[in-house]
Design a protein around this motif. Structure first.
Motif, PDB file in Angstrom:
ATOM      1  N   GLU A   9      39.804  23.497  45.117  1.00  0.00           N
ATOM      2  CA  GLU A   9      39.828  22.784  46.395  1.00  0.00           C
ATOM      3  C   GLU A   9      40.914  21.706  46.431  1.00  0.00           C
ATOM      4  O   GLU A   9      40.733  20.647  47.027  1.00  0.00           O
ATOM      5  CB  GLU A   9      38.442  22.175  46.693  1.00  0.00           C
ATOM      6  CG  GLU A   9      37.332  23.217  46.752  1.00  0.00           C
ATOM      7  CD  GLU A   9      35.934  22.607  46.824  1.00  0.00           C
ATOM      8  OE1 GLU A   9      35.819  21.402  47.095  1.00  0.00           O
ATOM      9  OE2 GLU A   9      34.964  23.352  46.588  1.00  0.00           O
ATOM     10  N   THR A  68      44.673  22.700  46.362  1.00  0.00           N
ATOM     11  CA  THR A  68      45.922  23.455  46.266  1.00  0.00           C
ATOM     12  C   THR A  68      47.150  22.656  46.688  1.00  0.00           C
ATOM     13  O   THR A  68      48.159  22.619  45.968  1.00  0.00           O
ATOM     14  CB  THR A  68      45.832  24.743  47.098  1.00  0.00           C
ATOM     15  OG1 THR A  68      44.694  25.494  46.674  1.00  0.00           O
ATOM     16  CG2 THR A  68      47.088  25.581  46.933  1.00  0.00           C
ATOM     17  N   ASP A 117      43.040  31.549  46.125  1.00  0.00           N
ATOM     18  CA  ASP A 117      43.442  30.847  47.339  1.00  0.00           C
ATOM     19  C   ASP A 117      44.242  31.791  48.222  1.00  0.00           C
ATOM     20  O   ASP A 117      44.456  32.951  47.899  1.00  0.00           O
ATOM     21  CB  ASP A 117      44.254  29.603  46.969  1.00  0.00           C
ATOM     22  CG  ASP A 117      44.031  28.460  47.946  1.00  0.00           C
ATOM     23  OD1 ASP A 117      43.880  28.738  49.152  1.00  0.00           O
ATOM     24  OD2 ASP A 117      44.003  27.303  47.506  1.00  0.00           O
ATOM     25  N   SER A 118      44.733  31.256  49.326  1.00  0.00           N
ATOM     26  CA  SER A 118      45.452  32.048  50.304  1.00  0.00           C
ATOM     27  C   SER A 118      46.767  32.599  49.750  1.00  0.00           C
ATOM     28  O   SER A 118      47.424  31.978  48.910  1.00  0.00           O
ATOM     29  CB  SER A 118      45.742  31.193  51.539  1.00  0.00           C
ATOM     30  OG  SER A 118      46.624  31.846  52.412  1.00  0.00           O
TER      31      SER A 118
END
Length: 257
Positions: A131, A133, A157-158
């Motif tokens: 949480e 990045t 993550d994305s």
């Protein structure tokens, strides 16, 4: 042949059957692994395990959750251990905003100090991110972490952040979540990350892949991660195994045995 690039067989969960767990990994074709030590308890055991097994290596660093506990003496200790012949990386380090044991400002300070240390000893780093990045990418850029590069450990993550990581000379490592039915992000990453920057891991004893989700993870299960990536990319499992192992050897400076 596979390498589990991030495993904690030095954790208390393996206290009673560590050698059996390691042997199961070898028997399943996981010939190499990197055991990660991240505090005063797990670092010495990571070294001990690496010394015992010819194809097991160690990484040493300080976990962000426990950043508040790290002293200057600990940092000096990590620097001294970096010269050990079986130590191949500094970490895991990074930021973890999920737990609140260590204030964010202290986490950032400890993170920066470890990046600076890695640059001093010229070793790659292993990044723990939960949480956080954007802050992690910002710090890596400010500290010129591209000079040593490393691993975005258990990337979850994305896809939109992947290129920033690649631009800083980092590899993307995928673990158990890529096999979870309700986890689309790692699947998207698995489909798109360049093959020459892809790694696999377990993070055992945590994040066991399907169909063992919820149970204690083991390094042998890294094969399940590789199989899922092979399925996503429509490639033979042997090819994914060969590529990810070669990538890890290149990053860590490991010679095949």
């Amino acid at each position: 042949m596979l390498i589990d690039t991030h495993v904690h067989v030095n954790a208390r969960q393996f206290m009673d059957d560590r050698d059996e767990v390691i042997q199961r990994a070898f028997d399943s074709g996981v010939n190499y692994m990197v055991v990660v030590g991240f505090d005063r308890e797990t670092i010495p055991l990571a070294i001990e395990i690496a010394e015992k097994y010819d194809t097991i290596y160690a990484a040493v660093g300080w976990h962000p959750v426990d950043a508040v506990d790290m002293t200057d003496e600990d940092l000096t200790w990590i620097e001294e251990l970096s010269s050990h012949p079986k130590v191949v990386a500094i970490g895991e380090m990074g930021l973890d905003y999920h737990w609140d044991k260590s204030p964010k400002d202290i986490q950032k300070e400890v993170f920066r100090k470890q990046i600076q240390l890695a640059k001093k000893v010229k070793m790659p780093i292993i990044i723990h991110n939960r949480e956080a990045t954007e802050d992690i990418i910002e710090i890596l850029q400010e500290e010129d972490a591209n000079e040593v590069g490393g691993i975005m450990h258990c990337y979850n993550d994305s896809v939109r952040y992947v290129q920033a990581c690649l631009d800083m000379n980092f590899y993307i490592s995928l673990g158990g979540p890529v096999t979870f039915k309700n986890a689309p992000l790692p699947k998207e990453v698995a489909a798109q990350v360049p093959l020459d920057r892809l790694l696999v891991e377990t993070d055992a004893p945590f994040l066991a892949p399907h169909p063992n989700r919820g149970k204690r993870n083991e390094p042998a299960y890294v094969k399940l991660v590789a199989e899922k990536i092979a399925e996503i990319r429509e490639m033979p499992i042997d090819e994914i195994s060969e590529i990810t192992t070669k990538n890890a050897f290149t990053l860590f400076g490991i010679q095949a045995k």
